[in-house]
Design a protein around this motif. Sequence first.
Motif, PDB file in Angstrom:
ATOM      1  N   ASP A  66       0.938  -1.361   0.020  1.00 47.20           N
ATOM      2  CA  ASP A  66       0.060   0.083  -0.054  1.00 47.20           C
ATOM      3  C   ASP A  66       0.928   1.312   0.006  1.00 47.20           C
ATOM      4  OD1 ASP A  66      -2.023   2.239   0.834  1.00 47.20           O
ATOM      5  OD2 ASP A  66      -3.098   0.437   1.360  1.00 47.20           O
ATOM      6  N   LEU A 106      -2.199  -5.976   7.857  1.00 52.36           N
ATOM      7  CA  LEU A 106      -1.217  -4.904   8.659  1.00 52.36           C
ATOM      8  C   LEU A 106      -0.646  -5.715   9.903  1.00 52.36           C
ATOM      9  CD1 LEU A 106      -4.586  -2.337   9.067  1.00 52.36           C
ATOM     10  CD2 LEU A 106      -2.561  -2.165   7.550  1.00 52.36           C
ATOM     11  N   LEU A 138      -1.720   2.429  14.721  1.00 50.08           N
ATOM     12  CA  LEU A 138      -1.771   2.671  13.358  1.00 50.08           C
ATOM     13  C   LEU A 138      -1.102   4.207  13.227  1.00 50.08           C
ATOM     14  CD1 LEU A 138      -5.073   0.990  12.170  1.00 50.08           C
ATOM     15  CD2 LEU A 138      -2.912   0.346  12.310  1.00 50.08           C
ATOM     16  N   HIS A 151      -6.571  -5.833   3.350  1.00 53.29           N
ATOM     17  CA  HIS A 151      -5.686  -5.039   3.771  1.00 53.29           C
ATOM     18  C   HIS A 151      -4.904  -6.184   4.836  1.00 53.29           C
ATOM     19  CE1 HIS A 151      -6.650  -0.943   2.617  1.00 53.29           C
ATOM     20  NE2 HIS A 151      -7.894  -1.547   2.586  1.00 53.29           N
ATOM     21  N   HIS A 156       2.445  -2.779   5.455  1.00 56.10           N
ATOM     22  CA  HIS A 156       1.084  -2.567   5.137  1.00 56.10           C
ATOM     23  C   HIS A 156       0.881  -3.121   3.393  1.00 56.10           C
ATOM     24  CE1 HIS A 156      -3.042  -0.053   4.643  1.00 56.10           C
ATOM     25  NE2 HIS A 156      -3.077  -1.379   4.160  1.00 56.10           N
ATOM     26  N   PRO A 192       0.744   3.797   3.629  1.00 56.36           N
ATOM     27  CA  PRO A 192       0.719   2.699   4.629  1.00 56.36           C
ATOM     28  C   PRO A 192      -0.053   2.977   5.884  1.00 56.36           C
ATOM     29  CG  PRO A 192       2.993   3.271   4.275  1.00 56.36           C
ATOM     30  CD  PRO A 192       2.316   4.074   3.297  1.00 56.36           C
ATOM     31  N   ARG A 193      -0.665   2.417   6.722  1.00 57.77           N
ATOM     32  CA  ARG A 193      -1.219   2.527   7.926  1.00 57.77           C
ATOM     33  C   ARG A 193      -0.316   2.103   9.155  1.00 57.77           C
ATOM     34  NH1 ARG A 193      -6.265   4.100   8.883  1.00 57.77           N
ATOM     35  NH2 ARG A 193      -5.476   5.015  10.542  1.00 57.77           N
ATOM     36  N   VAL A 194       0.793   1.409   8.579  1.00 60.50           N
ATOM     37  CA  VAL A 194       1.606   0.803   9.424  1.00 60.50           C
ATOM     38  C   VAL A 194       2.722   0.311   8.381  1.00 60.50           C
ATOM     39  CG1 VAL A 194       0.661  -1.637   9.231  1.00 60.50           C
ATOM     40  CG2 VAL A 194       1.900  -0.936  11.231  1.00 60.50           C
ATOM     41  N   ARG A 204       1.245  -6.078  12.950  1.00 58.33           N
ATOM     42  CA  ARG A 204       1.197  -5.080  14.345  1.00 58.33           C
ATOM     43  C   ARG A 204       2.326  -5.633  15.154  1.00 58.33           C
ATOM     44  NH1 ARG A 204      -3.548  -2.565  14.496  1.00 58.33           N
ATOM     45  NH2 ARG A 204      -2.538  -1.107  15.810  1.00 58.33           N
TER      46      ARG A 204
END
Length: 142
Positions: A37, A110, A118, A108, A45, A40-42, A112
């Motif tokens: 992505d 992700l 995030l 998605h 991602h 990215p949210r993390v 963690r």
Amino acid sequence: MTSAPAYDPQNIFGKILRGELPCVKVFEDDVALAFMDIFPRVDGHTLVVPKIPARGLLDFPASALGPFMERVQRVAAAVKSGMKADGLTIQQFNESAGGQMVFHLHFHILPRHEGAPLMPPGVAGANAEIETYADKIRRAFA
Ligand code: 5GP
């Protein structure tokens, strides 16, 4: 309740699948494509997209769900291992009201890490960092 519009092949992921737009690929076979992505949210991602065109989960052929979800699971395992994550958040949105922005079915993945929040939405990742994470994920496929 409104019915969903028809699949539009001009969506961004349709263009990526046809090679009309670039992506940082981590996995591809005849069923699915997985790539990073760009917002990215993390770190790490990753998105998993089926090759069969569908807007979302509800118009995807039920008979093809098994093979596609097997790819989602395989990519998820590589993302978790490659990113040395403690856990995973897996998201799938349907229609604008459900948070969907690109109208080709996708999941998605992700990775963690304990206690790590995030990142905010809509912030482009640095290309070099995204390539580094993609490399870690690619190497995690057995
Ligand atoms: P949705 O809300 O539809 O589930 O999420 C679409 C995702 O696609 C978002 O996380 C967004 O950052 C990502 N995205 C949007 N445009 C592009 C693009 O051109 N390339 C890639 N790799 N990801 C994109």
